[in-house]
Design an enzyme around this catalytic site. Structure first.
Site, PDB file in Angstrom:
ATOM      1  N   HIS A   1      34.531  41.440  41.886  1.00 30.75           N
ATOM      2  CA  HIS A   1      34.738  42.843  42.225  1.00 30.75           C
ATOM      3  C   HIS A   1      35.806  43.448  41.315  1.00 30.75           C
ATOM      4  O   HIS A   1      36.863  42.836  41.106  1.00 30.75           O
ATOM      5  CB  HIS A   1      35.254  42.988  43.660  1.00 30.75           C
ATOM      6  CG  HIS A   1      34.192  43.142  44.679  1.00 30.75           C
ATOM      7  ND1 HIS A   1      34.472  43.178  46.036  1.00 30.75           N
ATOM      8  CD2 HIS A   1      32.850  43.295  44.581  1.00 30.75           C
ATOM      9  CE1 HIS A   1      33.339  43.332  46.713  1.00 30.75           C
ATOM     10  NE2 HIS A   1      32.342  43.396  45.848  1.00 30.75           N
TER      11      HIS A   1
ATOM     12  N   GLU B   1      35.285  35.555  49.581  1.00 30.10           N
ATOM     13  CA  GLU B   1      36.153  36.549  48.962  1.00 30.10           C
ATOM     14  C   GLU B   1      37.613  36.267  49.302  1.00 30.10           C
ATOM     15  O   GLU B   1      37.998  36.255  50.471  1.00 30.10           O
ATOM     16  CB  GLU B   1      35.780  37.958  49.397  1.00 30.10           C
ATOM     17  CG  GLU B   1      36.598  39.018  48.672  1.00 30.10           C
ATOM     18  CD  GLU B   1      36.126  40.432  48.917  1.00 30.10           C
ATOM     19  OE1 GLU B   1      36.539  41.317  48.159  1.00 30.10           O
ATOM     20  OE2 GLU B   1      35.349  40.638  49.870  1.00 30.10           O
TER      21      GLU B   1
ATOM     22  N   GLU C   1      33.921  48.461  43.288  1.00 27.73           N
ATOM     23  CA  GLU C   1      34.135  48.740  44.710  1.00 27.73           C
ATOM     24  C   GLU C   1      35.239  49.781  44.847  1.00 27.73           C
ATOM     25  O   GLU C   1      36.308  49.657  44.238  1.00 27.73           O
ATOM     26  CB  GLU C   1      34.533  47.461  45.452  1.00 27.73           C
ATOM     27  CG  GLU C   1      34.723  47.653  46.944  1.00 27.73           C
ATOM     28  CD  GLU C   1      35.150  46.375  47.641  1.00 27.73           C
ATOM     29  OE1 GLU C   1      34.487  45.981  48.610  1.00 27.73           O
ATOM     30  OE2 GLU C   1      36.149  45.767  47.200  1.00 27.73           O
TER      31      GLU C   1
ATOM     32  N   PHE D   1      41.514  44.130  43.192  1.00 23.07           N
ATOM     33  CA  PHE D   1      42.418  44.784  44.143  1.00 23.07           C
ATOM     34  C   PHE D   1      43.274  43.753  44.872  1.00 23.07           C
ATOM     35  O   PHE D   1      44.491  43.883  44.974  1.00 23.07           O
ATOM     36  CB  PHE D   1      41.622  45.615  45.149  1.00 23.07           C
ATOM     37  CG  PHE D   1      42.448  46.133  46.299  1.00 23.07           C
ATOM     38  CD1 PHE D   1      43.212  47.279  46.156  1.00 23.07           C
ATOM     39  CD2 PHE D   1      42.480  45.468  47.516  1.00 23.07           C
ATOM     40  CE1 PHE D   1      43.991  47.751  47.211  1.00 23.07           C
ATOM     41  CE2 PHE D   1      43.250  45.925  48.570  1.00 23.07           C
ATOM     42  CZ  PHE D   1      44.016  47.072  48.416  1.00 23.07           C
TER      43      PHE D   1
END
Length: 294
Positions: free
Chosen positions: A206, A147, A241, A182
């Protein structure tokens, strides 16, 4: 159409059998096809029994995690690196035993605010360790998805370009990127271009709002992102998320800076997220048909 997932922290911060069952039941009832759990401690629940529960509701699972500083494989301390390797191997084993095919998250360094620059030796330690873990993952049928996170949560991989170079240095075919809107909103010069650049190395995705709350109630421009996912040919899971201090565990709240309740009705939040993501995918497909039809 891409399957949709949801992070278990929308429902609970715990990993007791009751916490897991509640998260599973809510996710299934709302029509999600995958649930994402943080790294689960097999000492706290019955892994085979929970695996059967997942099969009973035909719910897929992904496991994500971040390493503690005491297990930071980008450290220059050989003992800390060895601890991190063992933690990652255990996470692969739990993912395998639950029937998960993906292990994602901050697997390359500690999930923490660093006060130093990354070092060449530390970077190489991370690469060498992940190469071994990836081979173990291949034997277990579990892919390794790194990630890419913002500068306040790791000092090693903050952009897709860095992640692609890192994966190339690992050199194992089952290592992919795990991208997150994000984090991309903070670090990427152009999130849509970054998704296209990831190409077939994008293994997990995500969707999270800039303020960690309801999708569309922040500053992220989602249309170019979903256009890019379509251009990329990404057909795998898109997972929602979101964190609120009402639910998320204390340690993660501190690391990710969740100092307030970004929502207080998780059912409404999850229902809205599923509809929002579906609408964004449908809209991207319509735009493509309009612009590419002769």
């Amino acid at each position: 159409m891409n399957p949709m997932g949801i992070h278990a922290f929308v429902w609970s911060a715990g990993s007791t059998p009751e916490d897991l069952s509640r998260a599973l039941d809510h996710s299934s009832a709302l029509g999600y096809s995958l649930i994402e759990f943080p790294r689960l401690d097999p000492k706290k629940f019955d892994v085979p029994a929970f695996a059967q529960s997942l099969k009973a509701v035909t719910m897929g699972i992904a496991v994500t995690m971040g390493l503690q500083p005491s297990a930071d494989i980008s450290s220059e301390d050989a003992a800390v690196v060895a601890t991190g390797e063992q933690v990652l191997r255990e996470a692969v084993s739990v993912a395998r035993d639950l029937g998960a095919q993906k292990l994602g998250g901050i697997l390359f360094s500690a999930h923490d605010k660093y006060m130093t620059m990354p070092t060449a030796r530390g970077r190489q330690n991370s690469i060498d360790t992940l190469r071994k873990v990836a081979r173990y993952g291949a034997e277990a049928g579990v892919t390794i998805n790194l990630e890419i996170v913002n500068r306040f949560e790791s000092n090693l991989l903050n952009t897709t370009a860095q992640g692609l170079a890192f994966i190339a240095d690992i050199g194992e075919p089952n290592v992919y990127l795990h991208l997150d809107t994000f984090h991309m909103n903070i670090e990427e010069a152009n999130p849509a271009d970054a998704i296209r650049a990831a190409g077939d190395r994008l293994g997990y995705f995500h969707v999270g709002e800039s303020n960690r709350g309801f999708l569309g109630a922040g500053t992220i421009d989602y249309a170019p992102i979903f256009d890019a996912l379509l251009d990329n040919g990404y057909a795998d899971t898109i997972t929602f998320e979101s964190f609120s201090s009402a639910v998320v565990d204390k340690d993660l709240s501190i690391i990710t800076g969740i100092w307030r309740n970004t929502w207080d009705d998780n059912v409404a939040l999850a229902r809205h997220a599923k509809a929002f993501i579906q609408d964004q995918m449908d809209s991207a497909a319509r735009r493509r048909r309009i612009t590419r039809t002769p």
